[in-house]
Design a protein around this motif. Structure first.
Motif, PDB file in Angstrom:
ATOM      1  N   ALA A 278    -111.776  41.911-115.098  1.00 47.77           N
ATOM      2  CA  ALA A 278    -111.007  42.857-114.291  1.00 47.77           C
ATOM      3  C   ALA A 278    -109.538  42.870-114.708  1.00 47.77           C
ATOM      4  O   ALA A 278    -108.851  43.886-114.539  1.00 47.77           O
ATOM      5  N   TYR A 279    -109.045  41.745-115.224  1.00 45.19           N
ATOM      6  CA  TYR A 279    -107.653  41.701-115.686  1.00 45.19           C
ATOM      7  C   TYR A 279    -107.405  42.805-116.709  1.00 45.19           C
ATOM      8  O   TYR A 279    -106.414  43.532-116.629  1.00 45.19           O
ATOM      9  N   TYR A 280    -108.305  42.927-117.689  1.00 44.43           N
ATOM     10  CA  TYR A 280    -108.128  43.932-118.733  1.00 44.43           C
ATOM     11  C   TYR A 280    -108.296  45.338-118.169  1.00 44.43           C
ATOM     12  O   TYR A 280    -107.536  46.253-118.505  1.00 44.43           O
ATOM     13  N   ARG A 281    -109.289  45.520-117.313  1.00 47.14           N
ATOM     14  CA  ARG A 281    -109.486  46.838-116.701  1.00 47.14           C
ATOM     15  C   ARG A 281    -108.277  47.238-115.867  1.00 47.14           C
ATOM     16  O   ARG A 281    -107.852  48.394-115.864  1.00 47.14           O
ATOM     17  N   ASN A 282    -107.703  46.272-115.160  1.00 50.62           N
ATOM     18  CA  ASN A 282    -106.598  46.587-114.253  1.00 50.62           C
ATOM     19  C   ASN A 282    -105.324  47.014-114.967  1.00 50.62           C
ATOM     20  O   ASN A 282    -104.438  47.602-114.354  1.00 50.62           O
ATOM     21  N   THR A 283    -105.232  46.723-116.269  1.00 48.77           N
ATOM     22  CA  THR A 283    -104.047  47.160-117.009  1.00 48.77           C
ATOM     23  C   THR A 283    -103.993  48.681-117.123  1.00 48.77           C
ATOM     24  O   THR A 283    -102.919  49.251-117.375  1.00 48.77           O
ATOM     25  N   ILE A 284    -105.133  49.349-116.936  1.00 49.61           N
ATOM     26  CA  ILE A 284    -105.170  50.817-117.068  1.00 49.61           C
ATOM     27  C   ILE A 284    -105.636  51.502-115.790  1.00 49.61           C
ATOM     28  O   ILE A 284    -105.783  52.719-115.755  1.00 49.61           O
ATOM     29  N   ILE A 285    -105.866  50.731-114.731  1.00 54.25           N
ATOM     30  CA  ILE A 285    -106.484  51.285-113.535  1.00 54.25           C
ATOM     31  C   ILE A 285    -105.614  52.351-112.871  1.00 54.25           C
ATOM     32  O   ILE A 285    -106.126  53.274-112.219  1.00 54.25           O
ATOM     33  N   HIS A 286    -104.284  52.264-113.056  1.00 48.69           N
ATOM     34  CA  HIS A 286    -103.387  53.226-112.413  1.00 48.69           C
ATOM     35  C   HIS A 286    -103.629  54.657-112.880  1.00 48.69           C
ATOM     36  O   HIS A 286    -103.317  55.607-112.164  1.00 48.69           O
ATOM     37  N   PHE A 287    -104.180  54.815-114.081  1.00 43.57           N
ATOM     38  CA  PHE A 287    -104.454  56.161-114.575  1.00 43.57           C
ATOM     39  C   PHE A 287    -105.579  56.847-113.790  1.00 43.57           C
ATOM     40  O   PHE A 287    -105.694  58.077-113.818  1.00 43.57           O
ATOM     41  N   PHE A 288    -106.418  56.074-113.107  1.00 41.12           N
ATOM     42  CA  PHE A 288    -107.590  56.618-112.428  1.00 41.12           C
ATOM     43  C   PHE A 288    -107.467  56.623-110.905  1.00 41.12           C
ATOM     44  O   PHE A 288    -108.369  57.088-110.215  1.00 41.12           O
ATOM     45  N   VAL A 289    -106.364  56.097-110.381  1.00 40.26           N
ATOM     46  CA  VAL A 289    -106.236  55.919-108.929  1.00 40.26           C
ATOM     47  C   VAL A 289    -106.209  57.252-108.180  1.00 40.26           C
ATOM     48  O   VAL A 289    -106.893  57.426-107.166  1.00 40.26           O
ATOM     49  N   THR A 290    -105.423  58.204-108.654  1.00 44.90           N
ATOM     50  CA  THR A 290    -105.322  59.496-107.958  1.00 44.90           C
ATOM     51  C   THR A 290    -106.677  60.177-107.881  1.00 44.90           C
ATOM     52  O   THR A 290    -107.074  60.700-106.821  1.00 44.90           O
ATOM     53  N   THR A 291    -107.421  60.157-108.976  1.00 47.87           N
ATOM     54  CA  THR A 291    -108.759  60.746-108.981  1.00 47.87           C
ATOM     55  C   THR A 291    -109.667  60.027-107.993  1.00 47.87           C
ATOM     56  O   THR A 291    -110.425  60.666-107.251  1.00 47.87           O
ATOM     57  N   GLY A 292    -109.602  58.702-107.977  1.00 48.00           N
ATOM     58  CA  GLY A 292    -110.425  57.935-107.048  1.00 48.00           C
ATOM     59  C   GLY A 292    -110.092  58.254-105.599  1.00 48.00           C
ATOM     60  O   GLY A 292    -110.987  58.344-104.744  1.00 48.00           O
ATOM     61  N   ILE A 293    -108.820  58.417-105.300  1.00 46.58           N
ATOM     62  CA  ILE A 293    -108.400  58.739-103.925  1.00 46.58           C
ATOM     63  C   ILE A 293    -108.914  60.109-103.509  1.00 46.58           C
ATOM     64  O   ILE A 293    -109.380  60.301-102.374  1.00 46.58           O
ATOM     65  N   VAL A 294    -108.852  61.093-104.409  1.00 46.39           N
ATOM     66  CA  VAL A 294    -109.362  62.431-104.094  1.00 46.39           C
ATOM     67  C   VAL A 294    -110.861  62.375-103.812  1.00 46.39           C
ATOM     68  O   VAL A 294    -111.347  62.965-102.832  1.00 46.39           O
ATOM     69  N   GLU A 295    -111.594  61.679-104.650  1.00 49.55           N
ATOM     70  CA  GLU A 295    -113.040  61.508-104.426  1.00 49.55           C
ATOM     71  C   GLU A 295    -113.324  60.912-103.052  1.00 49.55           C
ATOM     72  O   GLU A 295    -114.173  61.406-102.313  1.00 49.55           O
ATOM     73  N   LEU A 296    -112.616  59.848-102.748  1.00 45.72           N
ATOM     74  CA  LEU A 296    -112.848  59.141-101.496  1.00 45.72           C
ATOM     75  C   LEU A 296    -112.463  60.013-100.305  1.00 45.72           C
ATOM     76  O   LEU A 296    -113.169  60.029 -99.282  1.00 45.72           O
ATOM     77  N   ALA A 297    -111.370  60.761-100.410  1.00 43.52           N
ATOM     78  CA  ALA A 297    -110.954  61.658 -99.331  1.00 43.52           C
ATOM     79  C   ALA A 297    -112.007  62.728 -99.080  1.00 43.52           C
ATOM     80  O   ALA A 297    -112.352  63.028 -97.924  1.00 43.52           O
ATOM     81  N   ILE A 298    -112.538  63.298-100.144  1.00 44.03           N
ATOM     82  CA  ILE A 298    -113.593  64.304-100.004  1.00 44.03           C
ATOM     83  C   ILE A 298    -114.835  63.687 -99.382  1.00 44.03           C
ATOM     84  O   ILE A 298    -115.465  64.263 -98.481  1.00 44.03           O
TER      85      ILE A 298
END
Length: 476
Positions: A278-298
């Motif tokens: 997860a350490y390596y994944r988390n270095t780029i996770i910020h690029f996907f956060v907005t998309t994840g939030i939209v999905e979750l809101a919907i």
């Protein structure tokens, strides 16, 4: 030839043999804390004044230490405050703050980072520690990727006449620090290792063959291409050899296990290695956060059978942003709302007469929210359940974080949470900060229970999104 940077380093690195060596490379050591030591503060201020007046390059790590989770940590304002003070006193005409991202394919002491997140004490730096670290460098860990952002001029953000301790000026430094952190995130490149761990971590209880890994990676690569995100490799990253190289590098470092089957190799991240991966994944996770939030809101609106209007989705997204404000560097509410509306437009259009949106669910696949948001929200849920167990008893932040570690192991064992990544002292720290900001460390049992119920409902939506995704993959 340029002179060495003058780099601020923690006093913990000033030990036998290593300290003198680091000094010769441009590092000067400062204490971690000296709040009440006026002579020390005076000397440091004079030294920084000298560096700025002589236009020497000053380097420091705005997080104040190494990240244990891979994500950029909350900025520490100490050094920035001293530099700003020098600027306000006219020591320098202006100061150019240059965001720098230093990203590694793999790091030597990843296992110790994971162990600290499970509650083990941090190993103190010493000569023995340094020797062990150097011995670990015998293994190939890939490349170091250095990126520079556009300079941020202090004169454009700080008024020389404003009192930074006044009501008007107290938010100046935090805003500047967050802008620097945003800029660092924006220039942090996506590595092949980080993208491969993102794919493997999308499966909680099973490994992936090379063919399956390629299939999972494909839409994420499309996501990177579509948004023109920075990478350290040539897109589209569709070569089997490139993916195998990344997988085998993770196998060599012990983060991934390889099962040599009869027809194919299977790559697995075991429960004990998920925090390291997860350490390596988390270095780029910020690029996907907005998309994840939209999905979750919907998903939340659909589960509650509420109209899917653009404004309703934005409203839920803003609430989720408030939940995660101690976890990610979000822009201002206005800018974040614009990002959300732009993201929503990718998945559907509103009926002009009713304002109701028709969502193209297929356009949202693969689902990002379970992969990106689940570890954090489940960690917050663990903190919330710990507060419920304590009834209405007042608790300190440190005590709550320690108790949450035990509760996390319990909830993971009984299946109340799904990912072992959620059992992390680093994530609990953010979860405790979120709870504290809502007054829950001194709240009643009813208030704590309501908070836990809210988080549980959000996680149930994640579970439904994840289950739908599993069905789609099985049908495919």
């Amino acid at each position: 030839m340029l002179p060495l940077n003058h780099t601020a380093g923690g006093i913990n690195m000033n030990f036998l043999l290593v300290g003198p060596l680091l000094r010769r490379s441009g590092i000067f050591f400062i204490r971690r804390s000296f709040k009440d030591n006026e002579p020390y503060k005076f000397v440091l201020r004079q030294y920084l004044d000298y560096l700025l007046e002589k236009r020497f390059t000053l380097e420091w790590f705005i997080e104040g230490g190494r990240s244990r989770s891979g994500k950029l940590r909350e900025p520490q304002l100490g050094m920035l405050a001293y530099v700003t003070d020098s600027y306000q006193r006219g020591i320098a005409d202006d100061v150019a703050l240059v965001p720098v991202s230093i990203n590694y394919d793999q790091i030597t002491d990843i296992s110790s980072y994971a162990a600290e997140q499970r509650g083990r004490s941090k190993e103190s730096e010493s000569l023995g520690w340094a020797i062990k670290f150097i011995m670990g460098l015998q293994h190939k860990n890939g490349s170091i990727h250095l990126r520079f952002g556009d300079p941020i001029m202090m004169s454009e953000h700080v008024d020389r006449d404003i009192d930074l301790h006044s009501t008007e000026g107290r938010n100046v430094l935090p805003k500047l620090a967050f802008e620097i952190s945003h800029a660092i995130n924006d220039i942090t490149p996506i590595t092949s290792i980080s993208l491969v761990t993102l794919a493997l971590l999308s499966q909680e209880n099973r490994g992936l063959t090379l063919t399956e890994t390629m299939k999972v990676l494909e839409p994420f690569v499309d996501f990177v291409i579509e948004r023109n995100l920075p990478t350290t490799f040539d897109l589209p990253f569709s070569s089997t050899d490139d993916v195998v190289e990344s997988l085998e590098a993770l196998v060599s470092s012990g983060v991934v296990s390889r099962v040599d089957g009869l027809t194919e190799r299977v790559y697995v991240i075991g429960p004990d290695e998920r925090l390291a991966a997860a350490y390596y994944r988390n270095t780029i996770i910020h690029f996907f956060v907005t998309t994840g939030i939209v999905e979750l809101a919907i998903g939340m609106l659909m589960l509650e059978d509420l109209p899917l209007s653009e404004d309703a989705i934005v409203g839920r997204a803003l609430r989720l942003r408030n939940f995660l404000k101690f976890e990610f560097f979000f822009p201002s509410s206005h800018e974040f709302e614009q990002q959300i509306r732009s993201e929503i437009s990718r998945y559907g259009v509103s009926d002009e007469s009713t304002g109701i949106m028709e969502i193209d669910v297929d356009a949202m696949r693969p689902a990002k929210s379970p992969i990106v948001l689940r570890p954090f929200l489940e960690a917050y849920y663990v903190v919330a359940e710990t507060l419920v167990v304590m009834g209405g008893e007042k608790v300190s932040a440190d005590e709550l974080k320690g108790l949450s570690l035990r509760m996390g192991h319990q909830l993971l064992a009984v299946g109340a949470i799904e990912t072992s990544e959620a059992v992390s002292t680093t994530l609990f720290a953010s979860g405790v900060a979120t709870a504290d900001s809502r007054g829950l460390l001194t709240a009643t049992l009813a208030e704590r229970s309501a908070y836990a119920d809210t988080l549980q409902e959000v996680i149930e939506v994640l579970n439904l999104i994840d289950a739908t995704e599993v069905v789609q993959v099985a049908q495919a």
